[in-house]
Every structure is written in structure tokens, then in C-alpha cells.
Design a protein around this motif. Structure first.
Motif, mmCIF file in Angstrom:
data_model
loop_
_atom_site.group_PDB
_atom_site.id
_atom_site.type_symbol
_atom_site.label_atom_id
_atom_site.label_comp_id
_atom_site.label_asym_id
_atom_site.label_seq_id
_atom_site.Cartn_x
_atom_site.Cartn_y
_atom_site.Cartn_z
ATOM 1 N N ILE A 200 0.877 -1.173 0.000
ATOM 2 C CA ILE A 200 0.000 0.000 0.000
ATOM 3 C C ILE A 200 0.914 1.223 0.000
ATOM 4 O O ILE A 200 1.665 1.441 0.951
ATOM 5 N N VAL A 201 0.875 1.990 -1.071
ATOM 6 C CA VAL A 201 1.832 3.086 -1.258
ATOM 7 C C VAL A 201 1.136 4.430 -1.066
ATOM 8 O O VAL A 201 0.099 4.696 -1.686
ATOM 9 N N VAL A 202 1.720 5.266 -0.207
ATOM 10 C CA VAL A 202 1.230 6.631 0.010
ATOM 11 C C VAL A 202 2.372 7.588 -0.284
ATOM 12 O O VAL A 202 3.420 7.523 0.357
ATOM 13 N N LEU A 203 2.186 8.453 -1.277
ATOM 14 C CA LEU A 203 3.163 9.491 -1.578
ATOM 15 C C LEU A 203 2.612 10.817 -1.085
ATOM 16 O O LEU A 203 1.414 11.104 -1.256
ATOM 17 N N THR A 204 3.461 11.637 -0.475
ATOM 18 C CA THR A 204 3.024 12.952 -0.018
ATOM 19 C C THR A 204 3.869 14.041 -0.655
ATOM 20 O O THR A 204 5.033 13.815 -1.019
ATOM 21 N N SER A 205 3.278 15.208 -0.794
ATOM 22 C CA SER A 205 3.980 16.362 -1.346
ATOM 23 C C SER A 205 3.455 17.632 -0.699
ATOM 24 O O SER A 205 2.238 17.802 -0.555
ATOM 25 N N ASN A 206 4.379 18.499 -0.294
ATOM 26 C CA ASN A 206 4.004 19.812 0.235
ATOM 27 C C ASN A 206 3.942 20.858 -0.868
ATOM 28 O O ASN A 206 3.788 22.051 -0.599
ATOM 29 N N ARG A 207 4.134 20.402 -2.101
ATOM 30 C CA ARG A 207 4.040 21.232 -3.307
ATOM 31 C C ARG A 207 5.067 22.363 -3.324
ATOM 32 O O ARG A 207 4.775 23.480 -3.729
ATOM 33 N N THR A 208 6.282 22.063 -2.848
ATOM 34 C CA THR A 208 7.367 23.043 -2.995
ATOM 35 C C THR A 208 7.795 23.128 -4.452
ATOM 36 O O THR A 208 8.412 24.104 -4.868
ATOM 37 N N ARG A 209 7.484 22.110 -5.227
ATOM 38 C CA ARG A 209 7.635 22.136 -6.686
ATOM 39 C C ARG A 209 6.598 21.185 -7.259
ATOM 40 O O ARG A 209 6.035 20.341 -6.558
ATOM 41 N N GLU A 210 6.328 21.309 -8.543
ATOM 42 C CA GLU A 210 5.364 20.426 -9.188
ATOM 43 C C GLU A 210 5.994 19.069 -9.469
ATOM 44 O O GLU A 210 7.112 18.988 -9.977
ATOM 45 N N VAL A 211 5.284 18.025 -9.117
ATOM 46 C CA VAL A 211 5.707 16.664 -9.431
ATOM 47 C C VAL A 211 5.231 16.330 -10.836
ATOM 48 O O VAL A 211 4.149 16.746 -11.263
ATOM 49 N N HIS A 212 6.048 15.585 -11.581
ATOM 50 C CA HIS A 212 5.763 15.306 -12.979
ATOM 51 C C HIS A 212 4.421 14.592 -13.150
ATOM 52 O O HIS A 212 4.045 13.721 -12.360
ATOM 53 N N ASP A 213 3.701 14.956 -14.207
ATOM 54 C CA ASP A 213 2.379 14.381 -14.464
ATOM 55 C C ASP A 213 2.418 12.872 -14.611
ATOM 56 O O ASP A 213 1.467 12.173 -14.237
ATOM 57 N N ALA A 214 3.511 12.343 -15.181
ATOM 58 C CA ALA A 214 3.588 10.890 -15.406
ATOM 59 C C ALA A 214 3.485 10.123 -14.100
ATOM 60 O O ALA A 214 2.862 9.053 -14.049
#
Length: 303
Positions: A175-189
Motif C-alpha cells: 500500500i503506497v502513500v506518496l506525499t507532497s508539500n508542493r514546494t515544486r510540481e511533481v511530474h504528471d507521469a
């Protein structure tokens, strides 16, 4: 893949046993991700509960939590595996001293599981007691694009490759959970491989519910003042707005000080629990804090 939750309601109820108050939209994403074997991608401001949901899922299901804390410069080798170089050197010298240093046999021994140091991504591919683990890839926005590309492949097939040993597939998708604080945009792919959810600041009622779950000993009146004050701070022009984590921390600090109601003096003494930059503290402390507290009490007063 073993079904982790029977329904969306079961997600909310199960996570609730761990003190995590989960709204239905987020519960829906978690249910679909665990049912379909897809990663969850959570974006939002720091402190809104993105990391905590992975911990709550793992604890509620009795699964192992494996955390990959991302940082600038993180590469595939550091995230997957390393060889125990000091132990390998000892084995080489021991074999040489004993006169048994057969090159092929020694190489086969040195690049075996006995000398392999497993890092989070490789650990997540291994079978675990109790079922597939929960893999938390925390703050993916801190990494570089080459690592994103590598991660894209690893999460597509749930397998990693070790040149000396070959490909290691996961017997059951973690079960995979990725988090981002949006300091930069993560690639759409990478985002397209995941089920996406934006974790926003909670409403007043939802934050009260969260605080009651995480600090149940706080009196209702104090909880309402704390949440209303923090929510008002989020409307101010601050360098770093306080998250839910800061709300909980502040309430616990106030309880430790036996505070039963907010006052300008108490707020001044404990602002460091909710604001983490001196410029923000200077902006709020003093008369501004009193003004916000007065406004909050007017809003909370019964009509």
C-alpha cells in the motif's frame, strides 16, 4: 491483492480507531487505492495530516510501515539497497589470509543477501508478516526528476532491480502513500499512476473532531477557542500558516500548563507551539493576539 477494507465506511471507522478523522472524499481514495492496488498521491500544506494517514493505515491494519523520507539528491541506490562494503572487505582479507580466495566463489558470496543492506523500496517488495506493508514515500517534491523517473518504473510493476542479484518483484503490492508539500510540481507521469487527493485545512467542526480524537482530555470550551484562534491565524498574511499538527501540539501544551481558557498572556507564552518563524510571532503577539482572541470569542458567543 488482499482487500484491506470492505467499504468506504470501513476506512473511516478503522482509521478512526487510530485517532485519524478521515473525511469521506479521502476515505474513498484510500478505499479505491487499496482495492485496485494503486498508489495514493496526497498533496497539501505541511501539517494537514498527509503523513499521519499512512501511519494510521499501517496501525489499523496491523501492517509494517516502511518510510522513505525524501530529500534533494536522493538516488535509486540509497532508496533501494547498498552493499555492506566494510563486511565485504573483511571477507576478502579473511579469504586471502586463509589462501581460499577463489575469485568466482568469493564474488558469488560477497554479492549475496548476507552482505545486502536493504533500504525502504527493497524492504517494501519483500513479504512481511501480516500482509503487504504500507510504503510511505514522504515529501516526494524534495527529490529530483531522475528519482521521479526511477520511482515511476518501480511503482508501475512493483519491483526493483539489483544488478548483482536480478529483479526482485513484490509477491503482493504494498500500500503506497506518496506525499507532497508542493514546494515544486511533481511530474504528471508519476501523478497519473496514482489516485490523487488534495488534503486541505479542515473546517471548524472537522478540526474540533480531530482535536477531540487526538487530545480528548481538552475541555470543549478550550478546544473551541484553540481551533477558532488557529483558523483565524490561517487567514493572516503569515510566512507559514499553522497546520492541524500545530493545533494539536498547542492544545497539548495548554493542557500541560493547566490552562482552561485562552488569554493574551497565555497566547504570548505559547505562540512558539503554533508559529515557527520569528517574523510571524512578532506580527501576532501583543495587541494583535488580543484582537484576534476578542474576535474569536464574539464569533463563539451564543446568538
Amino acid at each position: 491483492m488482499t482487500k484491506a477494507f470492505d467499504s468506504i465506511d470501513a476506512v473511516q471507522d478503522t482509521l478512526g480507531t487510530q485517532g485519524y478523522v478521515c473525511g469521506r472524499p479521502l476515505a474513498t481514495v484510500v478505499f479505491l487505492a487499496t482495492t485496485l492496488g494503486r498508489p495514493v498521491f496526497l498533496e497539501g500544506e505541511a501539517g494537514v495530516g498527509k503523513t499521519e494517514i499512512a501511519k494510521a493505515i499501517a496501525a489499523s491494519l496491523g501492517r509494517r510501515l516502511i518510510r522513505l523520507q525524501c530529500y534533494e539528491g536522493l538516488d535509486a541506490a540509497s532508496a533501494v539497497y547498498e552493499w555492506n562494503f566494510p563486511a565485504q572487505m573483511v571477507a576478502i582479507r579473511t579469504a586471502e589470509a586463509a589462501g581460499t580466495a577463489n575469485r568466482d566463489a568469493l564474488q558469488s558470496e560477497l554479492f549475496s543477501d548476507d552482505y545486502l543492506i536493504e533500504r525502504p523500496l527493497l524492504q517494501a517488495m519483500r513479504p512481511q508478516p501480516g500482509g503487504a506493508p504500507v510504503l510511505l514515500i514522504d515529501e516526494i517534491d524534495r527529490t529530483d526528476e531522475p528519482f521521479e523517473a526511477f520511482l515511476l518504473e518501480a511503482l508501475s510493476d512493483y519491483q526493483v532491480t539489483i544488478p548483482e542479484l536480478g529483479t526482485v518483484p513484490a509477491p503482493e503490492a504494498p500500500i503506497v502513500v506518496l506525499t507532497s508539500n508542493r514546494t515544486r510540481e511533481v511530474h504528471d507521469a508519476l501523478k497519473r499512476r496514482c489516485l490523487y487527493h488534495w488534503v486541505d485545512y479542515p473546517t471548524f467542526d472537522r478540526e474540533i473532531e480531530i482535536l477531540q480524537a487526538r487530545a480528548p482530555e481538552a475541555a470543549a470550551a478550550l478546544s473551541r477557542e484553540v481551533v477558532a484562534f488557529v483558523q483565524r491565524l490561517r487567514t493572516e498574511d503569515l510566512f507559514k500558516k499553522p497546520g492541524v499538527a500545530e493545533t494539536i501540539d498547542w492544545a497539548k501544551c495548554l493542557l500541560a500548563l493547566d490552562v482552561v481558557t485562552l488569554s493574551p498572556e497565555v497566547i504570548a507564552d505559547t505562540l512558539g507551539a503554533i508559529l515557527k518563524y520569528q517574523d510571524d510571532i512578532q506580527k501576532i503577539e501583543g495587541s494583535e493576539a488580543k484582537k484576534i482572541l476578542d474576535d474569536v470569542r464574539k464569533e463563539l458567543a451564543p446568538a
